[in-house]
Design a protein around this motif. Sequence first.
Motif, mmCIF file in Angstrom:
data_model
loop_
_atom_site.group_PDB
_atom_site.id
_atom_site.type_symbol
_atom_site.label_atom_id
_atom_site.label_comp_id
_atom_site.label_asym_id
_atom_site.label_seq_id
_atom_site.Cartn_x
_atom_site.Cartn_y
_atom_site.Cartn_z
ATOM 1 N N ARG A 11 18.676 -67.854 -26.565
ATOM 2 C CA ARG A 11 18.388 -67.212 -25.280
ATOM 3 C C ARG A 11 17.338 -66.103 -25.369
ATOM 4 N N ALA A 12 16.558 -66.085 -26.458
ATOM 5 C CA ALA A 12 15.526 -65.046 -26.556
ATOM 6 C C ALA A 12 14.515 -65.215 -25.418
ATOM 7 N N CYS A 13 13.908 -64.118 -24.978
ATOM 8 C CA CYS A 13 12.922 -64.171 -23.900
ATOM 9 C C CYS A 13 11.775 -65.103 -24.291
ATOM 10 N N GLY A 40 22.461 -57.094 -32.105
ATOM 11 C CA GLY A 40 21.086 -56.876 -31.652
ATOM 12 C C GLY A 40 20.600 -58.128 -30.950
ATOM 13 N N CYS A 41 19.330 -58.125 -30.573
ATOM 14 C CA CYS A 41 18.788 -59.259 -29.816
ATOM 15 C C CYS A 41 18.996 -60.586 -30.540
ATOM 16 N N LEU A 42 18.785 -60.600 -31.837
ATOM 17 C CA LEU A 42 18.919 -61.859 -32.580
ATOM 18 C C LEU A 42 20.334 -62.414 -32.448
ATOM 19 N N ASP A 120 11.087 -56.506 -37.075
ATOM 20 C CA ASP A 120 10.767 -55.185 -36.539
ATOM 21 C C ASP A 120 10.101 -55.312 -35.178
ATOM 22 N N ASN A 121 10.852 -54.998 -34.129
ATOM 23 C CA ASN A 121 10.250 -54.978 -32.795
ATOM 24 C C ASN A 121 10.140 -53.554 -32.257
ATOM 25 N N GLU A 122 10.361 -52.599 -33.155
ATOM 26 C CA GLU A 122 10.010 -51.198 -32.941
ATOM 27 C C GLU A 122 10.778 -50.488 -31.828
ATOM 28 N N TYR A 124 15.192 -50.340 -29.898
ATOM 29 C CA TYR A 124 16.477 -51.000 -29.621
ATOM 30 C C TYR A 124 16.278 -51.876 -28.404
ATOM 31 N N MET A 125 15.951 -53.142 -28.622
ATOM 32 C CA MET A 125 15.606 -54.005 -27.493
ATOM 33 C C MET A 125 16.843 -54.522 -26.778
ATOM 34 N N ASN A 126 17.854 -54.865 -27.549
ATOM 35 C CA ASN A 126 19.045 -55.479 -26.955
ATOM 36 C C ASN A 126 19.683 -54.590 -25.898
ATOM 37 N N CYS A 205 7.846 -57.737 -29.229
ATOM 38 C CA CYS A 205 8.835 -57.950 -28.171
ATOM 39 C C CYS A 205 8.116 -57.854 -26.840
ATOM 40 N N ILE A 206 8.011 -58.982 -26.170
ATOM 41 C CA ILE A 206 7.232 -59.023 -24.927
ATOM 42 C C ILE A 206 7.862 -58.133 -23.854
ATOM 43 N N THR A 207 9.169 -58.046 -23.863
ATOM 44 C CA THR A 207 9.877 -57.264 -22.844
ATOM 45 C C THR A 207 9.721 -55.763 -23.079
HETATM 46 S S1 SF4 Z 1 14.100 -58.189 -25.440
HETATM 47 FE FE1 SF4 Z 1 12.378 -58.414 -26.840
HETATM 48 S S2 SF4 Z 1 13.275 -58.796 -28.859
HETATM 49 FE FE2 SF4 Z 1 14.878 -59.138 -27.324
HETATM 50 S S3 SF4 Z 1 14.785 -61.336 -26.933
HETATM 51 FE FE3 SF4 Z 1 13.503 -60.350 -25.390
HETATM 52 S S4 SF4 Z 1 11.455 -60.326 -26.279
HETATM 53 FE FE4 SF4 Z 1 12.890 -60.777 -27.923
#
Ligand code: SF4
Lengths: 292, 392
Positions: A11-13, A40-42, A120-122, A124-126, A205-207
């Motif tokens: 379900r990643a973006c 986390g996101c993964l 490393d997406n630099e 806390y994305m989740n 991380c595009i988001t």
């Molecule tokens: S928020 Fe960023 S790191 Fe998380 S799934 Fe979406 S694009 Fe990937």
Amino acid sequence: MQESLFAPGHRACAGCGMPTAIKLVLDAAGPNTIVASPTGCLEVTSTPFPESSWRVPWVHSLFENPAAVASGVEVALKRFGKTDTNVLVIGGDGSTFDIGIGAISGMFDRGHRITYVCYDNEAYMNTGVQRSGSTPFCAKTTTTPTGKLSLGNPRPKKDMAAIAVAHGVPYVATASIAYPVDLRRKVKRSLEADGPAYIQINAPCITGWSFEAGDTIEQARLVVETCLLPLCEYVDGVLTDVKKIRRKKPVEEYLKTQGRFKHLFRAEGGAEVVAQLQAMADANAEKYGLID
Amino acid sequence: MRRVVEGSYAIADAVRCCSPDVVSVYPITPQTHIVEHLSEFVADGKLDCEYINVESEFSSLSSLIGASVAGARTYTSTTSQGLALMFEVLYNVSGMRLPIVMTTVNRSLSAPLSIWNDQQDSLGVRDSGWIQIYAENVQEAIDLTPMLYKISEDPQILTPSMVCMDGFILTHVYEPVDFLDEEMVREFLPPYRPEHILDPENPKTFGAFADPSWFTEFKYLQYQAMERSREKIAEVTREFEEVFGRGYGGLIDTYAMDDAEIALVTMGSIVGTVKEAIDDLRSEGVKVGLVKIRSYRPFPGDELKRALKDASVIASIEKDISMGYEGALLTDLKGAFYNSSIRTPIIGFAVGLGGRDIGIKHVRAMVERASRVLDAGIESEFEIFDVKPECL
Ligand code: SF4
Ligand SMILES: Cc1ncc(C[n+]2csc(CCOP(=O)(O)OP(=O)(O)O)c2C)c(N)n1
Ligand SMILES: [Mg+2]
């Protein structure tokens, strides 16, 4: 083509760099591999019960303990004489640089044969793009917003690779999804190390970064070409390899394409920050000998 | 083999007899000697296992998650601050249904800092999904070790468990104990052969996340397993007695309860003192008895009702306080009776906090207080016992 060990349907973006990193890592490590991941996101995008993208055995426990969990896996495999199985941690920068660093230090210190991979997406994305110790200088996150008194994250990115090297970790590398051959080679080498290894993979991380759809790999390439991110390899604490940059690009080319740096081109004081970031890139080029 | 040894040494030896594959422990007073003895056993080749020198209690339990999911029998031990540091991991272990066994040495929680015994630490994690059994003496703590592996590892149970033993009082006491025979333990406790493990030949995902359409079912199954453990605890306790000749009742044990008017309910090492006080009081004609809680989780509600139904007053004695209410045991005890026809008055005492000594005279005073309920009714339902008068 051989089917990926990281199955589609996660379900990643759309446009997330992380799944690319995971596929490359697993492709290099092969099926005789066990992976531990933190929250986390993964984890969230790959294992919504009862589904899973993992075609290798995988375990998630908590946000700050994958290094300890993997330590337990590694010693259990040793106990059962299965020392040919690779043990990997694959976790985000928040888990790695911040909350899980104590457990990582313990894992390094005890000398387990584990390759610790940080995608490393630099930030806390989740949890919605909060600052981590890996967030670059003056990047905007939801906990380092821009404002009358703020130009974003006030601190430079923590040098986690140096922290790994300081532990005497026999193999340390930084890598990028924009350089897949280099990345796969590094994973393979790490698995030959007689002890722990640390690999940090830049995974846009595009988001959280907000860049144009379709630009993910380009973002990963630009940060290397500007020398903001040196791709290095340390064997037994000695810098043995760097990715040479043929034509070094000005940092603006990278910064201006991302929403998280947009304010630097508008707000008062932004130009000075861009100059500071350029100085950091220049210092990297010098320190690591990135340009022939 | 009967020997006079320190409690901690006896526990380390009991662990050795259970043949753990992976041991991961971190030192903290008064549990430290267990850690040190295990290290010695490994160094001397007396305990063949993987021993992880972890950097924290958080990592000790976390590393056992990895080892357990990889198919290993695992052991850890901690107390107080260490148990508090494990809080997040405790719930994770039980939710993942990993049969990890831990010796929880009981010690108070800071602040103020105190290294001495009470049971606030394990009572504070009673809801974490671990079976908790409290040992009266070193022998029981020894014997509980293989019993709990057998209970926890049962495929119908798969629930982690702790042997709770009072810090210093049991860990540092030298007393004669019967050592376990390694061969007999091997027969009593079959090897751990889990059905689901991390195996590249048959890759599985562990620790997936559950959205609201699944979470309840995970908790339901976990709850059912804990319910099933009631019968299993009783069964394994019986089996242990058949093989080793030492019996412990089941989820509870009783002492002088036959015609008891005043019934005390407590758990842990204080049981020994209470029994002595009861002997004295009985010789003076006071009809007082004791119900010893062995299993606090699962809570033996039915057993307690049966054992206490004829008492005229019940008093719990416990070493913890649930701040903002009362002793946790008192609340649980009252709850067990509420929907029954038994309307016996129940009062409770918090005692022995932060290592305050509890002697026979204190037990007598509590019995005296309980007997007053018979004449005057309940004056105070819950009391912190033995507070310095200048604070009152
Ligand atoms: S928020 Fe960023 S790191 Fe998380 S799934 Fe979406 S694009 Fe990937
Ligand atoms: C102890 C604890 N604190 C906070 C959280 C909330 N949390 C879950 S994931 C996460 C951030 C993850 O960041 P990172 O490791 O960088 O991975 P990403 O999501 O960016 O891929 C946070 C703060 C948690 N799960 N556990
Ligand atoms: Mg991140």
